[in-house]
Write an enzyme that holds these catalytic residues in place. Structure first.
Site, PDB file in Angstrom:
ATOM      1  N   THR A 101       0.804  -1.222   0.000  1.00 56.16           N
ATOM      2  CA  THR A 101       0.000   0.000   0.000  1.00 56.16           C
ATOM      3  C   THR A 101       0.841   1.278   0.000  1.00 56.16           C
ATOM      4  O   THR A 101       0.310   2.358  -0.257  1.00 56.16           O
ATOM      5  CB  THR A 101      -0.938   0.023   1.221  1.00 56.16           C
ATOM      6  N   CYS A 247      18.523   3.504  -3.179  1.00 52.77           N
ATOM      7  CA  CYS A 247      18.068   4.124  -4.431  1.00 52.77           C
ATOM      8  C   CYS A 247      19.074   5.126  -5.001  1.00 52.77           C
ATOM      9  O   CYS A 247      19.265   5.199  -6.211  1.00 52.77           O
ATOM     10  CB  CYS A 247      16.710   4.796  -4.217  1.00 52.77           C
ATOM     11  N   GLN A 273      18.123  14.440  -3.984  1.00 54.07           N
ATOM     12  CA  GLN A 273      17.164  13.349  -4.004  1.00 54.07           C
ATOM     13  C   GLN A 273      15.719  13.838  -3.928  1.00 54.07           C
ATOM     14  O   GLN A 273      15.362  14.672  -3.096  1.00 54.07           O
ATOM     15  CB  GLN A 273      17.472  12.380  -2.854  1.00 54.07           C
ATOM     16  N   GLU A 299      21.369   8.440   5.089  1.00 51.45           N
ATOM     17  CA  GLU A 299      21.604   8.323   3.651  1.00 51.45           C
ATOM     18  C   GLU A 299      23.078   8.430   3.284  1.00 51.45           C
ATOM     19  O   GLU A 299      23.554   7.751   2.366  1.00 51.45           O
ATOM     20  CB  GLU A 299      20.797   9.395   2.918  1.00 51.45           C
ATOM     21  N   HIS A 340      16.667  10.967  -8.741  1.00 49.77           N
ATOM     22  CA  HIS A 340      17.822  11.290  -7.893  1.00 49.77           C
ATOM     23  C   HIS A 340      19.003  11.667  -8.788  1.00 49.77           C
ATOM     24  O   HIS A 340      19.356  10.923  -9.707  1.00 49.77           O
ATOM     25  CB  HIS A 340      18.210  10.099  -7.018  1.00 49.77           C
ATOM     26  N   THR A 428      12.233   5.582  -7.895  1.00 45.76           N
ATOM     27  CA  THR A 428      11.258   4.551  -7.546  1.00 45.76           C
ATOM     28  C   THR A 428      11.152   3.468  -8.622  1.00 45.76           C
ATOM     29  O   THR A 428      10.495   2.460  -8.404  1.00 45.76           O
ATOM     30  CB  THR A 428       9.851   5.144  -7.286  1.00 45.76           C
TER      31      THR A 428
END
Length: 452
Positions: A101, A247, A273, A299, A340, A428
């Site tokens: 979700t 990512c 990002q 990060e 990114h 993503t």
């Protein structure tokens, strides 16, 4: 039902007479079908509906039987040899999404729509979403700019923890993208693995587990060999965990990788990002409009250390990270929805510095197992270099090759380092759900995930 196989004209006539007398339902046809669909013996279509001669025949079969035609011996062969990619292409793996979700989970749902190998079968999430239809659970927080697939809307959401046994029994493997404390994620993923359900994870919890491969398919596919040791530790036959890297790495590590042979010594990276990396949209995070935040928790450590595991080696059932190159990083959250970007500075060992022309040539020529195997989600050209001084740009270039390629530009000499350049990736897609789907394809093609 009639089985159809090939033979030369004279032999086909003779064999058909024999088969009729034996009341066998096999029928031989004279001319072989299009060679593209033949196996290595040139005697059978992979898919009967692609056979130019018999695709409209009433047969009820998926593919044709093979019989050799060395008269008078007639030997049926039930298993037809194919390479792993072709085997995967003939199957539809039943797939679950744990954490379906959230934003990355939603990406998984859209990527699995019409996927040639994977069929979305089940979705699991937190207890508050369990028992609802998927669309009921996400309709007021659908975060993507593309619609939710209709087939997914009616799936009933399972409880990721309470329904683990049920979910593991429904699928061949699961993607995992949950929002939980790391200890809880590690426990959850191992629970599914011990239930003999392979897990392909977008989470960071297991990235530093020594026998869990963290793989970018173009860079370190050989690390999948450590799965054998992981299975021994977990006591499983099928179950295991494989993870993708952070990512932001996708915007610079793929560009550095083909240059390692020149003695890359150190790199400085500044990443810019997008807010989707935090699972946000501008509607949900209005504070990010016209803003830049010079901090993303954890990060910088990931950006500096995870590349060393990607460049490491498998040794005695564990992955030993590489000693270099040394990387230092700063990470910024910027007012961009997706994509990114990285500003990269690199230094080579004395006397090993390649020319700019050689670097561009290496980037253009770089291919990995994902391209060699022609995996469904793999970009044909992994690294794209732009000569324009104002490229790459997030809005223009993040969706290059369906968001699975890396865009590079502005390669030039530097006064402190040898060279500097800019990289861009879709966070993503290549950086999260898309990268995980590509990893799953690699695992299937190499036989680590098989149908139950």
């Amino acid at each position: 039902r009639v089985s159809l196989t090939t033979a030369d004209a004279e032999t086909a006539v003779r064999l058909n007479k024999v088969m009729i007398n034996r009341k066998d339902n096999t029928r031989f046809f004279i001319k072989p079908p299009n060679g593209e669909y033949l196996d290595d013996r040139g005697s059978v279509c992979y898919y009967i509906d692609k056979c130019p001669r018999y695709k409209n025949t009433s047969h009820g079969r998926t593919y044709l039987n093979y019989y050799n035609t060395h008269w008078p011996r007639i030997q049926p062969v039930s298993t037809i040899s194919r390479d792993p990619k072709e085997e995967s292409a003939m199957k539809r793996y039943q797939v679950g999404i744990i954490g379906g979700t959230g934003m990355v989970g939603q990406r998984f749902v859209t990527l699995l729509e019409n996927h040639p190998w994977f069929q979305l079968t089940a979705i699991a999430a937190s207890a508050r979403s369990a028992g609802k239809s998927y669309w009921e659970a996400v309709c007021d927080r659908w975060a993507l700019d593309i619609p939710c697939p209709e087939a997914a809307k009616s799936l009933m959401v399972l409880d990721a923890e309470a329904d683990a046994v049920k979910l593991a029994g429904m699928v061949d493997f699961c993607f995992c993208a949950v929002d939980m404390p790391k200890d809880a994620i590690r426990a959850l993923e191992e629970t599914y693995a011990k239930l003999e359900c392979p897990i392909v994870s977008n989470n960071s919890a297991h990235r530093w587990t020594e026998d869990v491969p963290m793989v970018v398919p173009e860079i370190n596919a050989e690390h999948l060999a450590v799965i054998e040791a992981q299975r021994k530790r977990l006591g499983t036959k099928r179950g295991f965990i494989a993870v993708k890297s952070n990512c932001s790495l996708q915007s610079y590590v793929p560009a550095l990788h083909p240059l390692m042979k020149y003695g890359l010594e150190r790199a400085l990276v500044c990443t810019y990002q997008a807010i989707s990396g935090a699972g946000k949209t501008f509607q949900r995070w209005p504070e990010m409009v016209d803003n830049c935040i010079p901090y993303i928790g954890g990060e910088e450590e990931k950006s500096e250390q995870e590349p060393l595991k990607l460049w490491g080696r498998v040794e005695n059932g564990r992955i030993v990270k590489a000693e270099g190159p040394a990387i230092t990083a700063q990470c910024f959250r910027v007012a961009c929805q997706d994509g990114h970007m990285a500003a990269v500075f690199m230094k080579f060992k004395d006397g090993c510095k390649p020319s700019m022309e050689q670097i561009k040539a290496d980037w253009a020529a770089f291919r990995g197992p994902a391209q060699e195997l022609q995996l469904p989600s793999a970009p044909k050209q992994f690294l794209h270099y732009f000569e324009e001084p104002d490229r790459p740009q997030t809005r223009l270039d993040r969706m290059l090759e369906r968001g699975m390629a890396v865009s590079l530009g502005r390669l030039r000499e530097d006064t402190q380092y040898d060279y500097k350049f800019v990289g861009l990736s879709h966070n993503t897609l290549r950086g999260a759900a898309g990268g995980a789907v590509l990893l799953a394809e690699l695992l299937c093609a190499n036989g680590y995930i098989q149908q139950v």
